[in-house]
Design an enzyme around this catalytic site. Sequence first.
Site, PDB file in Angstrom:
ATOM      1  N   THR A  26       0.869  -1.176   0.000  1.00 21.73           N
ATOM      2  CA  THR A  26       0.000   0.000   0.000  1.00 21.73           C
ATOM      3  C   THR A  26       0.906   1.227   0.000  1.00 21.73           C
ATOM      4  OG1 THR A  26      -1.530  -1.287   1.334  1.00 21.73           O
ATOM      5  CG2 THR A  26      -1.912   1.088   1.225  1.00 21.73           C
ATOM      6  N   LYS A 114      -6.787   1.491  -2.948  1.00 21.88           N
ATOM      7  CA  LYS A 114      -6.450   0.698  -1.763  1.00 21.88           C
ATOM      8  C   LYS A 114      -6.656   1.539  -0.491  1.00 21.88           C
ATOM      9  CE  LYS A 114      -4.767  -2.193   1.107  1.00 21.88           C
ATOM     10  NZ  LYS A 114      -5.224  -3.509   1.463  1.00 21.88           N
ATOM     11  N   LEU A 115      -6.165   2.783  -0.529  1.00 13.42           N
ATOM     12  CA  LEU A 115      -6.366   3.654   0.637  1.00 13.42           C
ATOM     13  C   LEU A 115      -7.849   3.923   0.842  1.00 13.42           C
ATOM     14  CD1 LEU A 115      -3.566   6.395   0.257  1.00 13.42           C
ATOM     15  CD2 LEU A 115      -3.541   4.311   1.612  1.00 13.42           C
ATOM     16  N   ALA A 117     -10.408   2.042  -0.027  1.00 12.99           N
ATOM     17  CA  ALA A 117     -11.123   0.855   0.455  1.00 12.99           C
ATOM     18  C   ALA A 117     -10.943   0.722   1.966  1.00 12.99           C
ATOM     19  CB  ALA A 117     -10.597  -0.403  -0.256  1.00 12.99           C
ATOM     20  N   ALA A 119     -10.074   3.054   4.086  1.00  9.92           N
ATOM     21  CA  ALA A 119     -10.684   4.192   4.779  1.00  9.92           C
ATOM     22  C   ALA A 119     -12.194   3.997   4.898  1.00  9.92           C
ATOM     23  CB  ALA A 119     -10.365   5.485   4.038  1.00  9.92           C
ATOM     24  N   CYS A 170      -2.989  -1.880   9.343  1.00  8.01           N
ATOM     25  CA  CYS A 170      -3.330  -1.191   8.086  1.00  8.01           C
ATOM     26  C   CYS A 170      -4.220   0.049   8.236  1.00  8.01           C
ATOM     27  CB  CYS A 170      -4.000  -2.173   7.135  1.00  8.01           C
ATOM     28  SG  CYS A 170      -2.875  -3.454   6.569  1.00  8.01           S
ATOM     29  N   LYS A 173      -2.730   3.444   9.677  1.00  9.16           N
ATOM     30  CA  LYS A 173      -1.657   3.954   8.810  1.00  9.16           C
ATOM     31  C   LYS A 173      -2.224   4.453   7.469  1.00  9.16           C
ATOM     32  CE  LYS A 173       0.496   0.334   6.457  1.00  9.16           C
ATOM     33  NZ  LYS A 173      -0.009   0.495   5.119  1.00  9.16           N
ATOM     34  N   LYS A 233      -7.729  -8.720  16.405  1.00  4.91           N
ATOM     35  CA  LYS A 233      -9.008  -9.325  16.036  1.00  4.91           C
ATOM     36  C   LYS A 233      -8.859 -10.830  16.196  1.00  4.91           C
ATOM     37  CE  LYS A 233      -8.242 -10.061  11.094  1.00  4.91           C
ATOM     38  NZ  LYS A 233      -8.694  -9.857   9.744  1.00  4.91           N
TER      39      LYS A 233
HETATM   40  N1  LIG Z   1      -0.663  -7.259   6.739  1.00  8.87           N
HETATM   41  C1  LIG Z   1      -1.691  -7.291   5.907  1.00  8.87           C
HETATM   42  O1  LIG Z   1      -2.702  -7.951   6.173  1.00  8.87           O
HETATM   43  C2  LIG Z   1      -1.654  -6.508   4.626  1.00  8.87           C
HETATM   44  C3  LIG Z   1      -2.695  -6.671   3.711  1.00  8.87           C
HETATM   45  C4  LIG Z   1      -2.686  -5.933   2.537  1.00  8.87           C
HETATM   46  C5  LIG Z   1      -1.656  -5.045   2.281  1.00  8.87           C
HETATM   47  N2  LIG Z   1      -0.663  -4.906   3.183  1.00  8.87           N
HETATM   48  C6  LIG Z   1       0.406  -3.952   2.855  1.00  8.87           C
HETATM   49  O2  LIG Z   1       1.596  -4.696   2.606  1.00  8.87           O
HETATM   50  C7  LIG Z   1       2.722  -3.926   3.033  1.00  8.87           C
HETATM   51  C8  LIG Z   1       3.545  -4.738   3.993  1.00  8.87           C
HETATM   52  O3  LIG Z   1       2.711  -5.062   5.102  1.00  8.87           O
HETATM   53  P1  LIG Z   1       3.088  -6.229   6.109  1.00  8.87           P
HETATM   54  O4  LIG Z   1       1.938  -6.439   7.016  1.00  8.87           O
HETATM   55  O5  LIG Z   1       3.625  -7.386   5.321  1.00  8.87           O
HETATM   56  O6  LIG Z   1       4.254  -5.536   6.925  1.00  8.87           O
HETATM   57  P2  LIG Z   1       5.383  -6.235   7.787  1.00  8.87           P
HETATM   58  O7  LIG Z   1       5.825  -5.196   8.738  1.00  8.87           O
HETATM   59  O8  LIG Z   1       4.915  -7.559   8.298  1.00  8.87           O
HETATM   60  O9  LIG Z   1       6.512  -6.562   6.723  1.00  8.87           O
HETATM   61  C9  LIG Z   1       7.279  -5.523   6.156  1.00  8.87           C
HETATM   62  C10 LIG Z   1       8.600  -6.122   5.701  1.00  8.87           C
HETATM   63  O10 LIG Z   1       9.381  -5.067   5.127  1.00  8.87           O
HETATM   64  C11 LIG Z   1      10.679  -5.128   5.678  1.00  8.87           C
HETATM   65  N3  LIG Z   1      11.225  -3.774   5.675  1.00  8.87           N
HETATM   66  C12 LIG Z   1      10.801  -2.742   6.413  1.00  8.87           C
HETATM   67  N4  LIG Z   1      11.552  -1.657   6.171  1.00  8.87           N
HETATM   68  C13 LIG Z   1      12.465  -2.021   5.241  1.00  8.87           C
HETATM   69  C14 LIG Z   1      13.519  -1.353   4.593  1.00  8.87           C
HETATM   70  N5  LIG Z   1      13.777  -0.070   4.847  1.00  8.87           N
HETATM   71  N6  LIG Z   1      14.250  -2.032   3.678  1.00  8.87           N
HETATM   72  C15 LIG Z   1      13.977  -3.328   3.406  1.00  8.87           C
HETATM   73  N7  LIG Z   1      13.000  -4.020   4.004  1.00  8.87           N
HETATM   74  C16 LIG Z   1      12.253  -3.369   4.917  1.00  8.87           C
HETATM   75  C17 LIG Z   1      10.511  -5.672   7.065  1.00  8.87           C
HETATM   76  O11 LIG Z   1      11.696  -6.275   7.544  1.00  8.87           O
HETATM   77  C18 LIG Z   1       9.387  -6.711   6.855  1.00  8.87           C
HETATM   78  O12 LIG Z   1       9.899  -7.955   6.465  1.00  8.87           O
HETATM   79  C19 LIG Z   1       2.164  -2.632   3.630  1.00  8.87           C
HETATM   80  O13 LIG Z   1       2.165  -1.632   2.648  1.00  8.87           O
HETATM   81  C20 LIG Z   1       0.741  -3.024   3.978  1.00  8.87           C
HETATM   82  O14 LIG Z   1      -0.115  -1.925   4.019  1.00  8.87           O
HETATM   83  C21 LIG Z   1      -0.617  -5.627   4.341  1.00  8.87           C
HETATM   84  O1  LIG Z   2     -17.313  -4.825  11.968  1.00 10.94           O
HETATM   85  C1  LIG Z   2     -16.121  -4.763  12.294  1.00 10.94           C
HETATM   86  C2  LIG Z   2     -15.071  -5.277  11.498  1.00 10.94           C
HETATM   87  C3  LIG Z   2     -13.763  -5.161  11.947  1.00 10.94           C
HETATM   88  N1  LIG Z   2     -13.486  -4.545  13.126  1.00 10.94           N
HETATM   89  C4  LIG Z   2     -12.092  -4.399  13.567  1.00 10.94           C
HETATM   90  O2  LIG Z   2     -11.359  -3.785  12.515  1.00 10.94           O
HETATM   91  C5  LIG Z   2     -10.015  -4.216  12.537  1.00 10.94           C
HETATM   92  C6  LIG Z   2      -9.567  -4.667  11.161  1.00 10.94           C
HETATM   93  O3  LIG Z   2     -10.248  -5.845  10.796  1.00 10.94           O
HETATM   94  P1  LIG Z   2     -10.031  -6.525   9.363  1.00 10.94           P
HETATM   95  O4  LIG Z   2     -10.329  -5.521   8.318  1.00 10.94           O
HETATM   96  O5  LIG Z   2     -10.809  -7.765   9.355  1.00 10.94           O
HETATM   97  O6  LIG Z   2      -8.481  -6.881   9.448  1.00 10.94           O
HETATM   98  P2  LIG Z   2      -7.165  -6.605   8.580  1.00 10.94           P
HETATM   99  O7  LIG Z   2      -6.449  -7.896   8.508  1.00 10.94           O
HETATM  100  O8  LIG Z   2      -6.478  -5.416   9.176  1.00 10.94           O
HETATM  101  O9  LIG Z   2      -7.632  -6.272   7.076  1.00 10.94           O
HETATM  102  C7  LIG Z   2      -7.812  -4.937   6.607  1.00 10.94           C
HETATM  103  O10 LIG Z   2      -6.563  -4.366   6.227  1.00 10.94           O
HETATM  104  C8  LIG Z   2      -5.873  -5.100   5.186  1.00 10.94           C
HETATM  105  C9  LIG Z   2      -4.528  -4.407   4.993  1.00 10.94           C
HETATM  106  O11 LIG Z   2      -4.615  -3.247   4.222  1.00 10.94           O
HETATM  107  C10 LIG Z   2      -6.744  -5.081   3.934  1.00 10.94           C
HETATM  108  O12 LIG Z   2      -6.077  -5.765   2.881  1.00 10.94           O
HETATM  109  C11 LIG Z   2      -8.093  -5.742   4.248  1.00 10.94           C
HETATM  110  O13 LIG Z   2      -8.931  -5.702   3.080  1.00 10.94           O
HETATM  111  C12 LIG Z   2      -8.747  -4.986   5.392  1.00 10.94           C
HETATM  112  O14 LIG Z   2      -9.973  -5.624   5.759  1.00 10.94           O
HETATM  113  C13 LIG Z   2      -9.942  -5.317  13.603  1.00 10.94           C
HETATM  114  O15 LIG Z   2      -9.413  -4.759  14.785  1.00 10.94           O
HETATM  115  C14 LIG Z   2     -11.387  -5.715  13.815  1.00 10.94           C
HETATM  116  O16 LIG Z   2     -11.636  -6.199  15.110  1.00 10.94           O
HETATM  117  C15 LIG Z   2     -14.510  -4.030  13.908  1.00 10.94           C
HETATM  118  O17 LIG Z   2     -14.267  -3.451  14.963  1.00 10.94           O
HETATM  119  N2  LIG Z   2     -15.795  -4.143  13.465  1.00 10.94           N
END
Ligand SMILES: NC(=O)c1ccc[n+]([C@@H]2O[C@H](COP(=O)([O-])OP(=O)(O)OC[C@H]3O[C@@H](n4cnc5c(N)ncnc54)[C@H](O)[C@@H]3O)[C@@H](O)[C@H]2O)c1
Ligand SMILES: O=c1ccn([C@@H]2O[C@H](COP(=O)(O)OP(=O)(O)O[C@H]3O[C@H](CO)[C@@H](O)[C@H](O)[C@H]3O)[C@@H](O)[C@H]2O)c(=O)[nH]1
Length: 452
Positions: A26, A114-115, A117, A119, A170, A173, A233
């Site tokens: 993101t 993505k932002l 969605a 938000a 997510c 941020k 969660k």
């Molecule tokens: N966690 C999710 O469920 C989820 C879902 C959708 C999108 N995203 C997006 O994916 C991206 C990564 O999220 P995440 O949850 O995997 O994060 P994370 O913190 O678990 O992983 C980030 C990785 O990047 C590495 N990193 C950080 N700073 C760095 C640097 N300066 N140089 C090289 N490597 C570096 C870290 O060591 C780590 O392995 C974010 O933009 C997040 O918004 C996350």
């Molecule tokens: O009705 C609801 C639904 C969720 N939550 C809370 O909201 C937070 C986020 O929940 P969820 O969205 O299920 O978890 P994430 O794994 O953070 O997933 C979000 O963030 C990801 C990273 O960007 C996106 O990819 C996903 O589409 C988006 O749902 C958690 O603390 C939940 O407990 C509530 O309080 N009420």
Amino acid sequence: MAALEGACRDIAMHAKAGCVLVEKSTVPCKTGQLIKDIMEAHRPGVVFPVLSNPEFLSEGTAIRDLMQPDRVVIGCESTISGHRAAAALANLYAAWVPRSRIAPIGIWSSELCKLAANAMLAQRISSINSISAICERTDADVGEIAKSIGLDPRIGPKFLKAGLGFGGSCFRKDIASLTYLAESLGLPEVAAYWQQVLTMNDFQRDRFARHVIATLNNSLRGKKVAILGYAFKKNTGDARESPALDVIRILLEEGPKSITIYDPLCSEADIKRELSVLERDYAVSMPDGPIEVVSDPYTACANSNAVLILTDWDMFKNGKPLTQSSKPVTIAETYDGATPTDVLHLTPRVERATINKPPTPPRTPKLSPLAPELNTRLLPEPPCPADCIVCRSSSSAGMSVETDTTTPIDWAHISKTVREPRWVFDGRGVLDARAMVGMGFRLETLGRASMY
Ligand SMILES: NC(=O)c1ccc[n+]([C@@H]2O[C@H](COP(=O)([O-])OP(=O)(O)OC[C@H]3O[C@@H](n4cnc5c(N)ncnc54)[C@H](O)[C@@H]3O)[C@@H](O)[C@H]2O)c1
Ligand SMILES: O=c1ccn([C@@H]2O[C@H](COP(=O)(O)OP(=O)(O)O[C@H]3O[C@H](CO)[C@@H](O)[C@H](O)[C@H]3O)[C@@H](O)[C@H]2O)c(=O)[nH]1
């Protein structure tokens, strides 16, 4: 951005002309332009198409979300090379995703969607939480309101669960990123609008924690507070950005004798690492501070003056016992064993030794085999990192691959071990009030009028 610049420089030094760069993370809107500019600075005149392909997976359902996405967004520039690159990426996804779910759009729309969605999802949670505060003062019930408004197909039932608000790595941020973008574009009203979603989220934890303190006669001195659930969660062991941290911060102000935390999947080390930010102001963990992480809910609750539910784990519910068909989910099962390489009909070359279950057949029917040239380009999976949750869960105390997260806890037993007047504060709306009161508890639930 320094890391992005460094990565682009490395790619520019080694990549073949025409190599496609795909943003998965993101990113702030217009990052694609930055990547193009960096590439142009290092390899002037060479075309490197940049695509935006945001990731929409949620924690706890990551593999399913990857296998069966509701949409795959591919953003490209409106140039011949951009469209060709987008078509190539779409072909890759088409191995397991129906074409109708692959949405080609402009690259800036893709970065922003993505932002937007996240938000919008967070905004729904803050909206229902704002209603929950009104409910508590009007004898209305936020659960009933969410159910009734969710029946309107224009609104729908999802993301209307009131409680302590959103946590996780997510939403906060991404809203901060959207707010910053709006400010930098000279749109303060837009920035203020989204900022309010965060303000409402903070308000929810703050008023919950202060209500606990007020109910316990405005003092926690000499008192024990039990916390059930630390994860942000259910069905995840992720302790980052948990609402629990904000609640605990406020409780610590009142000097409790002890705070005992139980979570079925968060490791003690992760919880303590998260709580360490509070050490600037307080001694936190025992023996110097009041906080202890324990490995069963009964130890957590015994002799407590109040039990707080901070994560919506199914096991904390006091509803009907699970039937045979709704069998408990274990950590091994939340990771369903299938990998993207399974889906593409490839044999994973490195077995995950920690997943002690027979291989699961691919869940997506009618898969096309992967083109042979792609097959040779997929490398073996690297070994898991040292802090891999699946590996860690099989070794650390209190957590195992077989950790059962849905067998309901025995509230009747807990009612005999807590201190009078048996306060329970439900921050996630998981408890059936009538049954709890029947067992002699005094229950306070976010979004419902107080019964006492
Ligand atoms: N966690 C999710 O469920 C989820 C879902 C959708 C999108 N995203 C997006 O994916 C991206 C990564 O999220 P995440 O949850 O995997 O994060 P994370 O913190 O678990 O992983 C980030 C990785 O990047 C590495 N990193 C950080 N700073 C760095 C640097 N300066 N140089 C090289 N490597 C570096 C870290 O060591 C780590 O392995 C974010 O933009 C997040 O918004 C996350
Ligand atoms: O009705 C609801 C639904 C969720 N939550 C809370 O909201 C937070 C986020 O929940 P969820 O969205 O299920 O978890 P994430 O794994 O953070 O997933 C979000 O963030 C990801 C990273 O960007 C996106 O990819 C996903 O589409 C988006 O749902 C958690 O603390 C939940 O407990 C509530 O309080 N009420």
